[in-house]
Design a protein around this motif. Structure first.
Motif, PDB file in Angstrom:
ATOM      1  N   SER A 133       0.745  -1.177  -0.051  1.00 17.36           N
ATOM      2  CA  SER A 133       0.186  -0.175   0.012  1.00 17.36           C
ATOM      3  C   SER A 133       1.032   1.253   0.104  1.00 17.36           C
ATOM      4  O   SER A 133       2.128   1.130   0.456  1.00 17.36           O
ATOM      5  CB  SER A 133      -0.924   0.011   1.199  1.00 17.36           C
ATOM      6  N   PRO A 134       0.412   2.398  -0.096  1.00 18.36           N
ATOM      7  CA  PRO A 134       1.112   3.653  -0.230  1.00 18.36           C
ATOM      8  C   PRO A 134       1.927   3.896   1.151  1.00 18.36           C
ATOM      9  O   PRO A 134       2.659   4.619   1.146  1.00 18.36           O
ATOM     10  CB  PRO A 134       0.213   4.565  -0.571  1.00 18.36           C
ATOM     11  N   SER A 135       1.257   3.351   2.154  1.00 21.97           N
ATOM     12  CA  SER A 135       1.751   3.819   3.624  1.00 21.97           C
ATOM     13  C   SER A 135       2.893   2.625   3.886  1.00 21.97           C
ATOM     14  O   SER A 135       3.576   2.857   4.933  1.00 21.97           O
ATOM     15  CB  SER A 135       0.677   3.803   4.600  1.00 21.97           C
ATOM     16  N   GLY A 136       2.785   1.494   2.974  1.00 26.92           N
ATOM     17  CA  GLY A 136       3.930   0.513   3.448  1.00 26.92           C
ATOM     18  C   GLY A 136       3.327  -0.712   3.789  1.00 26.92           C
ATOM     19  O   GLY A 136       4.142  -1.579   4.168  1.00 26.92           O
ATOM     20  N   LYS A 137       2.398  -0.773   3.917  1.00 30.05           N
ATOM     21  CA  LYS A 137       1.696  -2.054   4.104  1.00 30.05           C
ATOM     22  C   LYS A 137       1.737  -3.334   3.249  1.00 30.05           C
ATOM     23  O   LYS A 137       1.559  -3.157   2.145  1.00 30.05           O
ATOM     24  CB  LYS A 137       0.184  -2.241   4.696  1.00 30.05           C
ATOM     25  N   LEU A 138       2.423  -4.351   3.552  1.00 34.58           N
ATOM     26  CA  LEU A 138       2.670  -5.611   2.422  1.00 34.58           C
ATOM     27  C   LEU A 138       1.422  -6.137   2.151  1.00 34.58           C
ATOM     28  O   LEU A 138       0.483  -6.603   2.952  1.00 34.58           O
ATOM     29  CB  LEU A 138       3.483  -6.515   3.309  1.00 34.58           C
ATOM     30  N   MET A 139       1.077  -6.155   0.870  1.00 32.14           N
ATOM     31  CA  MET A 139      -0.309  -6.799   0.323  1.00 32.14           C
ATOM     32  C   MET A 139      -0.017  -8.140  -0.434  1.00 32.14           C
ATOM     33  O   MET A 139      -0.937  -8.859  -0.350  1.00 32.14           O
ATOM     34  CB  MET A 139      -0.993  -5.572  -0.791  1.00 32.14           C
ATOM     35  N   GLN A 140       1.151  -8.123  -1.119  1.00 29.50           N
ATOM     36  CA  GLN A 140       1.169  -9.368  -2.088  1.00 29.50           C
ATOM     37  C   GLN A 140       2.707  -9.860  -1.987  1.00 29.50           C
ATOM     38  O   GLN A 140       3.634  -8.841  -2.219  1.00 29.50           O
ATOM     39  CB  GLN A 140       0.605  -9.301  -3.527  1.00 29.50           C
ATOM     40  N   VAL A 141       3.092 -11.051  -2.077  1.00 32.76           N
ATOM     41  CA  VAL A 141       4.453 -11.407  -2.296  1.00 32.76           C
ATOM     42  C   VAL A 141       4.543 -12.345  -3.505  1.00 32.76           C
ATOM     43  O   VAL A 141       3.720 -13.483  -3.412  1.00 32.76           O
ATOM     44  CB  VAL A 141       5.121 -12.041  -1.299  1.00 32.76           C
ATOM     45  N   LEU A 142       5.200 -12.234  -4.508  1.00 33.42           N
ATOM     46  CA  LEU A 142       5.303 -13.224  -5.549  1.00 33.42           C
ATOM     47  C   LEU A 142       6.783 -13.652  -5.444  1.00 33.42           C
ATOM     48  O   LEU A 142       7.613 -12.867  -5.334  1.00 33.42           O
ATOM     49  CB  LEU A 142       5.128 -12.553  -6.994  1.00 33.42           C
ATOM     50  N   GLY A 143       7.010 -15.093  -5.484  1.00 34.34           N
ATOM     51  CA  GLY A 143       8.314 -15.758  -5.451  1.00 34.34           C
ATOM     52  C   GLY A 143       8.359 -16.108  -3.929  1.00 34.34           C
ATOM     53  O   GLY A 143       7.320 -15.734  -3.196  1.00 34.34           O
ATOM     54  N   THR A 144       9.368 -16.840  -3.572  1.00 34.69           N
ATOM     55  CA  THR A 144       9.602 -17.558  -2.249  1.00 34.69           C
ATOM     56  C   THR A 144      10.614 -16.650  -1.569  1.00 34.69           C
ATOM     57  O   THR A 144      11.962 -16.722  -1.919  1.00 34.69           O
ATOM     58  CB  THR A 144       9.837 -18.966  -2.374  1.00 34.69           C
ATOM     59  N   PRO A 145      10.275 -15.949  -0.543  1.00 32.07           N
ATOM     60  CA  PRO A 145      11.208 -15.013   0.064  1.00 32.07           C
ATOM     61  C   PRO A 145      12.408 -15.853   0.556  1.00 32.07           C
ATOM     62  O   PRO A 145      12.468 -16.933   1.325  1.00 32.07           O
ATOM     63  CB  PRO A 145      10.470 -14.526   1.304  1.00 32.07           C
ATOM     64  N   GLY A 146      13.549 -15.244   0.332  1.00 26.47           N
ATOM     65  CA  GLY A 146      14.705 -15.994   0.707  1.00 26.47           C
ATOM     66  C   GLY A 146      15.380 -17.013  -0.195  1.00 26.47           C
ATOM     67  O   GLY A 146      16.535 -17.439   0.031  1.00 26.47           O
ATOM     68  N   ASN A 147      14.552 -17.549  -1.065  1.00 21.23           N
ATOM     69  CA  ASN A 147      15.151 -18.584  -2.125  1.00 21.23           C
ATOM     70  C   ASN A 147      15.143 -18.087  -3.554  1.00 21.23           C
ATOM     71  O   ASN A 147      14.291 -17.929  -3.951  1.00 21.23           O
ATOM     72  CB  ASN A 147      14.086 -19.714  -1.978  1.00 21.23           C
ATOM     73  N   ALA A 148      16.606 -18.451  -3.970  1.00 20.64           N
ATOM     74  CA  ALA A 148      16.816 -18.087  -5.145  1.00 20.64           C
ATOM     75  C   ALA A 148      16.286 -18.856  -6.045  1.00 20.64           C
ATOM     76  O   ALA A 148      16.156 -20.247  -5.888  1.00 20.64           O
ATOM     77  CB  ALA A 148      18.316 -18.042  -5.612  1.00 20.64           C
ATOM     78  N   GLY A 149      15.390 -18.631  -7.372  1.00 20.26           N
ATOM     79  CA  GLY A 149      14.804 -19.546  -7.946  1.00 20.26           C
ATOM     80  C   GLY A 149      15.329 -19.994  -9.350  1.00 20.26           C
ATOM     81  O   GLY A 149      16.685 -19.950  -9.430  1.00 20.26           O
TER      82      GLY A 149
END
Length: 332
Positions: A133-149
């Motif tokens: 969101s414009p205020s910095g709230k996380l709304m969606q994550v694409l990919g697996t955090p921390g894991n190179a694909g």
């Protein structure tokens, strides 16, 4: 120059002196465009307080609708996202779940606004494309955090460089910034693969660090193929290769690609030669040959990384990792 290195000068004074040299460099009459009218001038009053830049400024995105400018920066114990007004006043910052921002993009729809960030970190938040969101709230994550694909899995990224989102919600991602993936991916608004193209290489449709992506109104996707020193163009519906430009990039590859507000020109950052190249944008039909119509020569060691354009005012914002600042250029 003696004043510049004098220990009796504080950082603010150094900044102003650096800016003075920046202005002189931007209007260098020894450039190959001597005699041509300059197309942009530096806004020396933006931002109002440069000291808010406390890290390396890697990316910038303009919210033309709400007259906001988002800056992504890196460093230890620094806010990763800074938000300024169009006039250059610092408004607020946020830091949650952002490790190493590389690219940033603002999407405005009829009902909402969001900020998209590519994160190339190798920690628990990295290798992802995230919507906030414009205020910095996380709304969606694409990919697996921390894991190179792997390039075999569409939504598994390895240092994704930049994202561009159309008002329809279709998403274009160039992946990666030095990782094992070298590809261009189009997703639907529900995050399903529409098409994927590219492998590591120098051939047609191959990439060597696809670094920036943008879309024009004529159905074409433009990719800065950085280390191949070319721009490649694809059909946005099918992913078909339409052509490429390389003749403008013999000195340095393209790092960033954005259209001007009237879509007549492409603004291309060239980091290693500290230059913004202004290229003629072809109309519907053939890509044709690359034509450089003008340029803005920045100061030495400025290192322009990624740029964005205010699609209302036409102003160009440049994220400079060498100078650790964002500068604003106004069309003349």
């Amino acid at each position: 120059l003696i004043l510049l290195i004098s220990p009796s000068w504080d950082l603010t004074a150094k900044g102003y002196l650096f800016l003075y040299f920046q202005v002189l460099k931007a209007f260098d009459y020894s450039s190959p465009w001597k005699g041509q009218q300059q197309m942009y001038k530096l806004d020396i009053g933006w931002p109002k307080i440069p000291e808010y830049f406390t890290g390396q400024t890697f990316c910038v995105a303009v919210d033309s609708l709400h007259r906001l400018v988002y800056v992504g920066q890196r460093g230890d114990n620094v806010p990763k996202v800074l938000v300024f007004s169009e006039e250059g006043y610092f408004l607020y910052s946020w830091n949650n779940t952002v490790e190493k921002p590389h690219g940033i993009f603002v999407l405005n729809t009829a009902t909402d606004s969001s900020v998209w960030i590519t994160d190339v970190g190798t920690g628990k938040y990295g290798h992802t494309v995230k919507q906030y969101s414009p205020s910095g709230k996380l709304m969606q994550v694409l990919g697996t955090p921390g894991n190179a694909g792997s390039s075999l899995i569409p939504l598994q990224f390895d240092q994704p460089a930049e994202v561009f989102v159309e008002e329809s919600g279709d998403i274009y991602i160039v992946d990666g910034d030095g990782g094992m993936n070298n590809r261009l991916l189009k997703l639907s608004n529900d995050y399903k693969e529409i098409w994927l193209t590219g492998t590591n290489g120098t051939g047609i449709g191959q990439f060597n660090i696809p670094h920036s992506v943008t879309v024009d109104p004529f159905g074409r996707v433009w990719v800065a193929d950085r280390d191949n020193k070319r721009i490649q163009v694809f059909d946005k519906v099918t992913g078909e290769w339409l052509g490429s430009w390389s003749s403008c990039f013999s000195e340095d590859g393209p790092y960033s690609v954005r259209f001007t507000a009237n879509y007549k020109y492409l603004i291309v950052a060239q980091l290693n030669i500290n230059r913004l190249a202004i290229l003629a944008a072809p109309p519907v039909g053939s890509i044709g040959d690359c034509i450089m119509v003008n340029a803005v020569q920045l100061a030495d060691e400025t290192k322009p990384h990624l740029v964005d354009v205010d699609m209302k005012s036409g102003a160009v914002y440049v994220a400079e990792i060498g100078a650790q600042q964002v500068q604003k250029y106004i069309p003349l």
